[in-house]
Enzyme design. Structure first.
Site, short mmCIF file in Angstrom:
data_model
loop_
_atom_site.label_atom_id
_atom_site.label_comp_id
_atom_site.label_asym_id
_atom_site.label_seq_id
_atom_site.Cartn_x
_atom_site.Cartn_y
_atom_site.Cartn_z
CB SER A 659 -0.96 0.02 1.35
OG SER A 659 -0.17 -0.13 2.36
CE LYS A 702 -3.10 1.71 5.03
NZ LYS A 702 -2.81 1.18 3.77
#
Length: 810
Positions: A659, A702
């Site tokens: 990611s 996040k």
């Protein structure tokens, strides 16, 4: 394109549930949900597996913990079991032919207990009848008559012989060897001295006559012993007839009552014969050693002579409506197949058939047995034993001692009981696929897969089902009802758990926890009559506060500058990536500083984490993809002459996942080109070799993690996060973050390509290749390509210089 073109609208940052669509004031108005929600596929599979009667169609229920797999499976099986016939009772009884192997008796539901009770009552009646009949005058007269006849005859024979001996000058005496004939001419036994004084002829004649009489005495004694044996036999026959007379009618009553059970009838007849054949055991009330084929100390003793006739009602289904549903939480061998208990008597372990205890397979026979797959696999030999029972379709009592015994010992071997059970294993997907791959028998025995989903589509119907589910929990646990606003908040949390604005979670354990905690805070804050939306919000905040100590400590370290995270300005070759760390039930989202450095060379992209073995395989793959992107983008007509390194700064643990590959690529391009990147923007997303930004997980946490960092560092109104466009539907941000975006204090941008991300972080156009294979001046790609060309030139010149020096030296 302007940076504003990539900004995600506020309404897409979070799905909001409108309380009006519920059409209620509170959950008290709703009918409680009784059916499982969102698991149609799994429900259909369980129903199919539970009803098909073919062999091997046992069920494996797979799904994550908290998906309701166990509760739903039990509920469905109980509903199906209620419509099925109640299975038979099973009993164990003494085996008169082979005492080591108790016989199994099958009876209709309830008859097992009744048979055991009837036999107990029969034993009491027999005990009393035997005592009475042996104490009766009639029996005593018959017995005395038999004994009197024998004694009179024996006395008469002995007297006749004594008279004959006296007439011959002899008498009968006793010695250690028994009766002997001794010479007594005058009524007195001659002494040894008198015998020596006799002449040889006299002694010879005396000895001859004495020998003849002694032989005649021996013949008489043998005859008397034979008659004594006949007398004892006659007494035993009398006892048999007496016991048969006293007990036959009692046993005959049970024979008539249980005439439809052939095995029971045969056992009662053997009991009847055994009573007659073992008269002495009941005459004196003591237990004599039965004709066991092995020492009784090993196979057990009984407390009374009658215990061998009792019935061990192993499984009794009286009162059960339908088939049994058994959930065994500790599936050891003993708990699955039953066990034979032992007791210490006189320093030895003893047992008998009455000490056989049923296992879960016995109790579930004719119905359903639910087991946790991991628990079965963890118990020694339990998995192999379970498979053996299913394959053989019988329950044979086993123990772990049987599997590891080094010395042969003697114990009971009960007759196996036929098995007709549907086993339902509950476990994770990992366990299911591992068993399917590595156990050849698994697929033959567990042909039905009930796959529980963790999400379901969000629709008005499923939202209403959520509301009814909340109403059901409030009723079950006596909680105050929820207002429409509170129900909407719970539904929103279900969307957040699902990580998809178009889905709702089916992990109802977490939903139920929120319902309970919201009710608690409502009652604690004086809102005990109705749970409001603010109570649900308070419960969510309290849950976070209980778990985010580590997150707060990390934020402190960032604020203090111990962990270096820059949220203002521009820096070349440095970017804020985003990662998550799961700490039990709480997931932390945090930025991490990613740096890249480049120079002329041929080493390619070096992953520093990989070099020190702190990188997982998926992260390694992501870094290798960066090399593919560079070759595809800039090395179509020239070799890639660049050596670069990428590092996660202040990271001291394993790095895994791809990611951060988009952020790593941006940092690498910035390092090569020298164009600085904005430090007030964090980036997440994976990338392919064509530069497409791909979706990642935990996008909500996040974004919120970087927002928290910006808060402690100070919000500037320019900070934000770049995410993959494919992840827009996965966002379910906290209301605080949404409000900050709405106020212009924070931003979320969604991109589809690396070029779009470059334009946001550099403020420059990325640039598109023209027909000649060049990029426009003033674009990022032109700067990168120019720098790579310069590196290649530098490398060629350096190589040429080395070659000339080598020639001069030679």
């Amino acid at each position: 394109m302007s940076i504003n073109d990539f900004e995600v609208p506020v309404h897409k940052l979070r799905w909001v549930c409108d309380p009006a669509i519920l059409g209620i004031e509170s959950s008290a108005e709703l009918e409680a949900a009784t059916e499982p929600i969102g698991q149609e596929r799994a429900l259909s599979a369980i129903d199919f597996g539970a009803n098909i009667s073919s062999e091997g169609y046992n069920i494996f229920v797979l799904g994550p913990v908290g998906s309701g797999r166990t509760t739903i499976a039990r509920q469905i099986l109980q509903d199906i079991a209620a419509q099925r016939p109640t299975p038979a009772d099973w009993c164990y009884a003494y085996n008169f032919r082979d005492p080591r192997s108790p016989v199994a008796l099958r009876l209709d539901p309830g008859d097992g207990r009744r048979l055991a009770d009837d036999v107990d009552e029969l034993i009491e009646d027999i005990t009393q009848a035997i005592e009475n009949v042996f104490d009766s005058d009639e029996y005593q007269e018959q017995r005395d008559e038999l004994l009197r006849e024998f004694r009179e005859e024996r006395t008469r024979e002995m007297r006749a012989f004594e008279k004959k001996a006296e007439e011959a000058g002899f008498t009968i005496g006793r010695s250690p060897a028994g009766l002997v004939v001794a010479p007594a001419p005058n009524g007195e036994v001659i002494t040894p001295e008198q015998y020596e004084q006799m002449s040889a002829e006299e002694r010879e004649e005396l000895d001859k006559r004495r020998g003849e009489l002694q032989d005649e005495l021996l013949d008489l004694m043998q005859e008397l012993r034979r008659r004594e044996k006949e007398a004892r036999k006659a007494l035993r026959q009398l006892d048999r007839q007496t016991i048969q007379f006293a007990t036959s009618h009692l046993i005959d009553e049970l024979l008539k009552k249980y005439a439809r059970y052939d095995a029971v009838v045969e056992h009662l007849r053997q009991m009847k014969d055994d009573l007659v054949e073992n008269v002495a055991r009941f005459r004196d009330g003591e237990e004599h050693t039965p004709p066991f084929p092995v020492p009784e100390v090993f196979i057990g003793t009984t407390h009374t002579p009658y215990d061998r006739y009792r019935i061990n009602a192993l499984v009794v289904n009286e009162g059960l409506e339908g088939a049994p549903v058994v959930f065994e939480t500790n599936p050891t061998i003993d708990n699955l197949t039953g066990e034979i208990e032992y007791q210490t008597r006189m320093g030895a372990l003893t047992t008998d058939f009455t000490m056989i205890k049923p296992g879960a397979l016995h109790r579930a026979n004719g119905g359903y047995l639910i087991l946790e797959a991991e628990a079965v696999l963890r118990r020694p030999f339990a998995w192999e034993t379970l498979k053996r029972c299913l394959k053989n379709r019988e329950v044979k009592i086993e123990s772990i001692q049987d599997q590891v015994r080094f010395i042969s010992t003697v114990s009971l071997e009960p007759e196996p009981i036929p098995l007709d059970v549907k086993v339902v294993l509950i476990g994770t997907s990992l366990i299911y696929y591992l068993l399917y791959e590595y156990d050849d028998e698994f697929g033959k025995l567990f042909k039905v897969k009930a796959d529980f989903n963790t999400v379901m589509d969000r629709s008005e119907e499923t939202i209403q089902a959520y509301a009814r589910f909340i109403a059901a929990k409030c009723q079950e646990e006596d909680l105050p009802p929820f207002s429409a606003e509170a129900v909407a908040k719970v539904v929103e949390h279900g969307v957040r758990i699902a990580s998809d604005q178009e889905k709702l979670t089916t992990r109802f354990v977490e939903v139920v926890d929120l319902v309970r905690e919201s009710a608690y805070w409502a009652m604690r804050n004086g809102n005990g009559e109705l749970v409001q939306g603010e109570d649900v919000q308070n419960a969510l905040e309290q849950s976070i506060w209980r778990s985010n100590r580590v997150e707060e400590r990390l934020l402190e370290l960032i604020e203090q500058g111990t962990l270096l995270i820059v949220t203002e300005g521009k820096v070349p070759g440095q970017i804020n990536g985003l990662h998550v760390a799961a700490l039990g039930d709480y997931t932390i989202g945090m930025p991490t500083r990613i740096t890249a450095r480049s120079s002329p060379g041929t080493a390619g992209v070096i992953n520093i984490e990989r070099e020190v073995k702190l990188s997982g395989p998926i992260h390694d793959k992501g870094v290798l993809i960066l090399s593919g992107y560079l070759h595809q983008k800039y090395a179509s007509d020239q070799p890639l002459s660049c050596a670069a390194s990428i590092s996660f700064e202040q990271s001291y643990s394993q790095v895994e996942g791809d990611s951060a590959s988009c952020a790593e690529l941006l940092a690498l391009l910035s390092s090569i080109s020298g164009i600085p990147l904005r430090q007030d923007i964090a980036v997440t997303g994976s990338v392919d070799q064509h530069g497409t930004v791909q979706a990642i997980g935990e996008v909500t946490r996040k974004i919120e993690g970087f927002f928290e960092v910006c808060k402690v560092k100070g919000l500037t109104g320019e900070q934000g996060v770049v995410i993959p466009a494919a992840n827009v539907r996965n966002m379910m941000l906290r209301e605080e973050v949404v409000s900050a975006v709405e106020a212009g204090e924070f931003h979320v941008w969604a991109v589809q390509t690396v070029d779009e991300a470059l334009e946001i972080l550099t403020g420059m156009p990325a640039g598109e290749m023209d027909a000649t294979g060049n990029y426009p001046v003033g674009t990022v790609h032109h700067a990168v390509r120019s720098r790579l060309q310069q590196m290649a030139k530098t490398l060629r010149e350096y190589g040429r210089s080395d070659t000339e020096e080598s020639k001069e030296e030679s």
